[in-house]
Design an enzyme around this catalytic site. Structure first.
Site, PDB file in Angstrom:
ATOM      1  N   GLU A 135      42.472  33.121  39.556  1.00 63.05           N
ATOM      2  CA  GLU A 135      42.602  32.743  38.144  1.00 63.05           C
ATOM      3  C   GLU A 135      43.893  31.998  37.797  1.00 63.05           C
ATOM      4  O   GLU A 135      44.542  32.303  36.803  1.00 63.05           O
ATOM      5  CB  GLU A 135      42.492  34.000  37.265  1.00 63.05           C
ATOM      6  CG  GLU A 135      41.174  34.706  37.438  1.00 63.05           C
ATOM      7  CD  GLU A 135      41.028  35.933  36.551  1.00 63.05           C
ATOM      8  OE1 GLU A 135      40.007  36.049  35.871  1.00 63.05           O
ATOM      9  OE2 GLU A 135      41.939  36.786  36.562  1.00 63.05           O
TER      10      GLU A 135
HETATM   11  C1  NGO Z   1      39.444  40.102  37.762  1.00 66.49           C
HETATM   12  C2  NGO Z   1      40.875  39.640  37.612  1.00 66.49           C
HETATM   13  C3  NGO Z   1      41.828  40.803  37.381  1.00 66.49           C
HETATM   14  C4  NGO Z   1      41.282  41.748  36.312  1.00 66.49           C
HETATM   15  C5  NGO Z   1      39.894  42.226  36.708  1.00 66.49           C
HETATM   16  C6  NGO Z   1      39.316  43.137  35.652  1.00 66.49           C
HETATM   17  C7  NGO Z   1      40.235  39.507  39.759  1.00 66.49           C
HETATM   18  C8  NGO Z   1      40.225  39.251  41.211  1.00 66.49           C
HETATM   19  N1  NGO Z   1      41.089  39.027  38.902  1.00 66.49           N
HETATM   20  O1  NGO Z   1      39.348  40.330  39.173  1.00 66.49           O
HETATM   21  O2  NGO Z   1      43.075  40.301  36.993  1.00 66.49           O
HETATM   22  O3  NGO Z   1      42.139  42.830  36.161  1.00 66.49           O
HETATM   23  O4  NGO Z   1      39.019  41.154  36.940  1.00 66.49           O
HETATM   24  O5  NGO Z   1      38.041  43.564  35.933  1.00 66.49           O
END
Ligand code: NGO
Length: 489
Positions: free
Chosen positions: A365
């Protein structure tokens, strides 16, 4: 740009029939439910078992084992653990003695028995528990074992000590549940007889804990590790940094922890592990045959670092600490050489504290970066990790870069694991819609999120890691990991 997780389009996958254990998530879901004198003597010394006053148990008593073993054969009789029982180990090496000691420590409080540890110099006496690597089958690998229960003896045979350690967890699970109590219980301590042959379908049996959104104490983490061990999990992924907090002391960049560790979701006090505390956790995990995989999330999910050092920001201005739960808004200044000096220092310090071969660099992300910048960053960091003598793991987004075949992509949400596999990299399976422990069971679950859907226990247990992402085959999959993100925990 701040992104809310609610608008994510989740690519769900069909539930498949179970062929043995598949869902690591369920193990930790069950863990969550569970949260509500060494003497050198011959094992031949007669230890007459107390007369058993119980009737043999039914076959089903051998069935309640998690993860599900490869094969279970019942022989319709019972073994009773009694006050004179000994735990015999052969050979009597320090490592095997300490495994015997671990089992005794688990069984003593509820049984009230002394359970002397004895280096076996022959056939163990009736009524004993015998654990040995002598005659262990190499085909069972590091974590495999054979457990044979007769009315006279419980014996675990494994190729490696780690296999014995997994095998004794099965013994714990086979006794009546009261065996786990911390005060003396009435018993009787009966196990059904039979043979269990067991080794993992996938070698990587992991769970991740996010200590960045909320911070947890050393004691909490040890408890988490204890529960992981009970379910034979062998990789502990520690998500140490995120927008809301930096949780590990780095000597060369001390503000990271002392300032960046001060925040948490909702404005709590935060906190961080000293390097000595981190090492204590690594050593504790090692005794449970669990490898610690530390994650420093970058280039996104870095607000705590950016707030701690203005020079990590492209505009030279440190943002305030962050206590919300949005994602995708922060990024290190990837065009600046200082950033790579920072990354190299952090990875060097973490690597020197971590005996396991892996460093997880996050990589998820980084929504504010263009793809060229992102890819350059990942490839440069991959080289830094390699120079530190470690293998790089990252969330599946890293597959956009050129991966070494030793690098590992962790699937959570997209189809990028395919791109990783095409480059010869291996994959860890953590599909959010199956394995995320922060997804609610159903709408009535008080804590957790639902952006990837609800995950009932059965669903968590029955998905097949080898059919989760098209083009990612059983041979590409190292194993499973159940992440516990802690925005709401
Ligand atoms: C995503 C995000 C995390 C969040 C999570 C919550 C990933 C790999 N990045 O998973 O930062 O905490 O969802 O469900």
């Amino acid at each position: 740009m701040r992104t809310s997780r609610g608008d994510r389009d989740v690519n769900g996958c069909g539930q498949l029939g179970s062929t043995g254990y598949s869902g690591a998530a369920v193990l930790v879901r069950w863990m969550a439910l569970l949260l509500c004198g060494f003497a050198v003597a011959s094992c031949r010394s007669p230890v007459p078992p107390e007369p058993a006053s119980v009737s043999p148990l039914s076959n089903s008593s051998l069935g309640n084992i998690i993860p599900q073993p490869e094969s279970v054969t019942s022989t319709n009789d019972s073994f009773v653990l009694t006050a004179g029982a000994k735990i015999c180990v052969g050979p009597g090496s320090a490592e095997l003695v300490s495994i015997g000691q671990y089992l005794a420590d688990k069984l003593r409080p509820s049984t009230g028995y002394s359970l002397q540890i004895v280096a076996a110099a022959g056939l163990p006496a009736n009524g004993s528990i015998f654990i040995t690597t002598i005659g262990g089958d190499p085909l069972l690998g590091d974590d495999g074992y054979t457990l044979t229960i007769t009315p006279d003896l419980v014996s675990v045979v494994a190729y490696q000590p780690s296999g014995l350690f997994r095998g004794i967890q099965t013994i714990r699970q086979l006794f009546p549940p009261a065996i786990e109590m911390s005060t003396v219980q009435p018993g009787p301590w009966v196990i059904a007889t039979g043979t269990i042959r067991d080794h993992p379908r996938f070698g990587w049996r992991g769970s991740m804990l996010d200590v960045a959104r909320h911070f947890f104490s050393v004691q909490d983490i040890k408890r988490y590790l204890d529960l992981m061990a009970y379910y034979k999990m062998n990789r502990f992924h520690l998500h140490l940094t995120d927008d809301q907090g930096w949780r590990i002391a780095i000597n060369s960049w001390s503000n990271l922890a002392t300032y960046g560790g001060r925040s948490a979701v909702g404005g709590g006090p935060g906190g961080y592990f000293t390097q000595a505390e981190y090492s204590e956790l690594v050593a504790y995990a090692q005794r449970l045959y669990i490898t610690v995989v530390p994650e420093i999330d970058m280039p996104g999910h870095t607000n705590a670092a950016l707030a701690s050092y203005a020079l990590l920001n492209c505009n030279g201005v440190a943002p305030p600490l962050y206590t919300g739960i949005d994602v995708g808004f922060s990024a290190l200044c990837v065009s600046n050489d200082t950033t790579y000096a920072f990354v190299a220092d952090v990875i060097r310090e973490i690597s020197s504290l971590t005996p396991g071969p892996y460093i997880h660099i996050g990589g998820d992300e980084a929504s504010t970066l263009g793809s060229t910048d992102y890819v350059r960053f990942v490839e440069r960091v991959q080289t830094i990790v390699q120079s530190a003598g470690k293998q790089m793991i990252g969330w599946e987004e890293i597959a956009q870069g050129r991966l070494l075949s030793t690098s590992i992509a962790q699937h959570w949400y997209s189809t990028l694991a395919q791109t990783a596999v095409l480059q010869g990299a291996k994959v860890i399976m953590s599909p959010a819609s199956k394995a995320y422990l922060d997804m609610k069971y159903d709408p009535s679950t008080p804590l957790g999120q639902d952006w990837a859907g609800y995950i009932a226990v059965k669903e968590a247990y029955t998905w097949d890691p080898a059919s989760q992402v098209a083009g990612v085959l059983e041979s590409d999959v190292l194993g499973l990991e159940a992440p516990l993100w802690t925005e709401t925990t």
